[in-house]
Design a protein around this motif. Structure first.
Motif, PDB file in Angstrom:
ATOM      1  N   ASP A   1       3.080   7.213   6.669  1.00 44.92           N
ATOM      2  CA  ASP A   1       4.332   6.501   6.913  1.00 44.92           C
ATOM      3  C   ASP A   1       4.189   5.147   7.594  1.00 44.92           C
ATOM      4  N   ALA A   2       3.018   4.909   8.162  1.00 46.35           N
ATOM      5  CA  ALA A   2       2.846   3.775   9.075  1.00 46.35           C
ATOM      6  C   ALA A   2       3.048   2.430   8.378  1.00 46.35           C
ATOM      7  N   PRO A   3       3.393   1.390   9.159  1.00 45.99           N
ATOM      8  CA  PRO A   3       3.584   0.073   8.551  1.00 45.99           C
ATOM      9  C   PRO A   3       2.310  -0.484   7.941  1.00 45.99           C
ATOM     10  N   VAL A   4       2.517  -1.427   7.020  1.00 47.83           N
ATOM     11  CA  VAL A   4       1.407  -2.035   6.280  1.00 47.83           C
ATOM     12  C   VAL A   4       1.419  -3.536   6.544  1.00 47.83           C
ATOM     13  N   VAL A   5       0.248  -4.092   6.826  1.00 43.83           N
ATOM     14  CA  VAL A   5       0.126  -5.546   6.933  1.00 43.83           C
ATOM     15  C   VAL A   5      -0.781  -6.025   5.811  1.00 43.83           C
ATOM     16  N   VAL A   6      -0.293  -7.001   5.051  1.00 45.39           N
ATOM     17  CA  VAL A   6      -1.085  -7.595   3.977  1.00 45.39           C
ATOM     18  C   VAL A   6      -1.508  -8.984   4.444  1.00 45.39           C
TER      19      VAL A   6
END
Ligand SMILES: Cc1cc2nc3c(=O)[nH]c(=O)nc-3n(C[C@H](O)[C@H](O)[C@H](O)COP(=O)(O)OP(=O)(O)OC[C@H]3O[C@@H](n4cnc5c(N)ncnc54)[C@H](O)[C@@H]3O)c2cc1C
Length: 410
Positions: free
Chosen positions: A144-149
């Motif tokens: 579920d954790a946030p994603v950084v691109v």
């Protein structure tokens, strides 16, 4: 080479596969060997940031060549063994497993590799180039954790769109104010930034990354302005570099890829060809050497090389009108020609909202059509491609585009 003989094709992705297929369709009856570093059967890359990453397509759907089809084509597969050295004088390729392959013609199709992450953590930081990369990323995106691109170019933007479609909170970071602006210009680039924002994906453009620390599920990305972004997964999409290291002592002219003439023949190396992302070839219309990381270029150059091997008395030049597509959120983006070399552009149609359908049309100081970017408007793309091939003026192109029904409707 006077066919038949042995053609060794090094690199088992789209350029290599299309080359061995084209050798047979051109009537080549000699021995064909396809060498690949990866153990998997050849697969296609564009879906890896799109349908495959989203879980819509499985590995069978991204296959480029099955073992059965290779057997039907009488193509020998040498997978799981990298080529380590090209011996021009001895006309041999040396493989990592210690074996050698003799060739009468060699086709180099080793493509490019993702530029590695400058930030090292135990886990959770990904690049997307290979099937294994996409599988590993897909598994991490299940949390579920946030994603950084990191990197807002095409691959970064596609991965962001896919991660968003999987329900992740996504932030895209890039030191450039409008990352895709490098290709399409700053004004059009702003529409791509707005596309992320319309879907609720955060953009931190114009600010770099200072560090990434932690491990999968518990990472922290620190930006150069001091902002800390917590993330479960970080994807680094900061470009690719040609896989030309294995050719460094070959005697070939290697400078950001293998330097070729307009026929895809490596300079000063008879019977050696380079195709796809690896090749930096003399484009007859541009009058300069270019290296292009587009799927269609890989296919087209492979077909040209195969033709030229089989028909040395009827050499064809590789002179494509460049073409690339990208799927991001609800936009089908298509780019034709060389917008980056233009001096001016005009917009047609709608570039905003859910019903975007538009084109940006590019010209140079001489008034020639240089390229076009279209969104959700394949007819405009096809028209622009035809007009570019015909050497049409910008004015004429605008007249014809404005006459297309979709442009009038919006
Ligand atoms: C995630 C992703 C999405 C993309 N989406 C698009 C898109 O939407 N539209 C588009 O136009 N383009 C897209 N591209 C670009 C397109 O896929 C490439 O231009 C294309 O794959 C180039 O093909 P290639 O065969 O030249 O090189 P590659 O695909 O890089 O393949 C090279 C092959 O050579 C092998 N190899 C490398 N070194 C050696 C060695 N020493 N010995 C033996 N084998 C070796 C590699 O393992 C690999 O299998 C995308 C690329 C990626 C990564």
């Amino acid at each position: 080479m006077t066919p038949p003989g042995t053609v060794v094709v090094v690199g088992s992705s789209v350029a290599g596969v299309r080359c061995v297929q084209a050798l047979r369709s051109e009537g080549f009856s000699g021995r064909v060997v396809l060498v690949g570093e990866e153990t998997q059967l050849p697969y296609d890359k564009p879906p890896l940031s799109k349908q495959f990453l989203a879980g819509f397509w499985d590995t069978a759907r991204v296959a480029l060549l099955t073992a059965e089809r290779a057997a039907e084509l009488d193509v020998e597969l040498r997978l799981g063994s990298a080529a380590e050295r090209l011996d021009l004088a001895g006309r041999q390729v040396h493989l990592a497993d210690g074996s050698t392959l003799a060739w009468d013609a060699a086709v180099l199709a080793t493509g490019a590799a993702a530029r590695p992450s400058p930030w090292h953590t135990d886990s959770g930081v990904h690049v997307v180039r290979t099937l294994a990369d996409a599988q590993a990323l897909r598994a991490d995106l299940d949390t579920d954790a946030p994603v950084v691109v990191v990197g807002g170019g095409f691959i970064g933007a596609e991965v962001a769109a896919t991660a968003h479609s999987l329900g992740r909170d996504v932030t895209v970071v890039d030191p450039l104010a409008a990352p895709i602006g490098r290709v399409v210009g700053a004004e059009v680039g702003q529409y791509f930034t707005a596309l992320h924002q319309r879907h609720g994906v955060q953009t931190r453009f114009g600010v770099g990354v200072e560090s990434v620390s932690g491990s999968s599920g518990d990472l922290v990305v620190v930006l150069t302005d001091g902002t800390e972004l917590p993330a479960g997964t970080v994807i680094v999409g900061i470009g690719a570099t040609p896989n030309d290291g294995w050719l460094a002592d070959s005697g070939l002219l290697v400078e950001n890829g293998v330097t070729c003439d307009e026929h895809c023949r490596a300079v000063d190396a008879p019977d050696v060809y380079a195709v796809g992302d690896l090749a930096r070839w003399l484009h007859p219309s541009h009058d300069e050497h270019v290296r292009v990381e587009h799927w269609t270029n890989a296919v087209d150059s492979a077909v040209v090389a195969a033709h030229n091997i089989v028909h040395p008395d009827d050499l064809r030049a590789h002179a494509p009108v460049e073409y690339v597509w990208s799927d991001q959120y609800d936009w089908k983006i298509q780019i034709v020609g060389r917008p980056a070399t233009a001096t001016r552009h005009e917009l047609i149609g709608s570039w905003e909202g859910t019903s975007a359908r538009g084109a940006a049309v590019y010209t140079d100081v001489s008034g020639q059509l240089r390229g076009a970017v279209t969104v959700n408007w394949p007819k405009a793309l096809v028209l622009c491609r035809r007009l570019l091939m015909a050497g049409t003026t910008f004015g004429e192109a605008m007249t014809q585009l404005n006459a297309l029904p979709a442009a009038v409707a919006r």
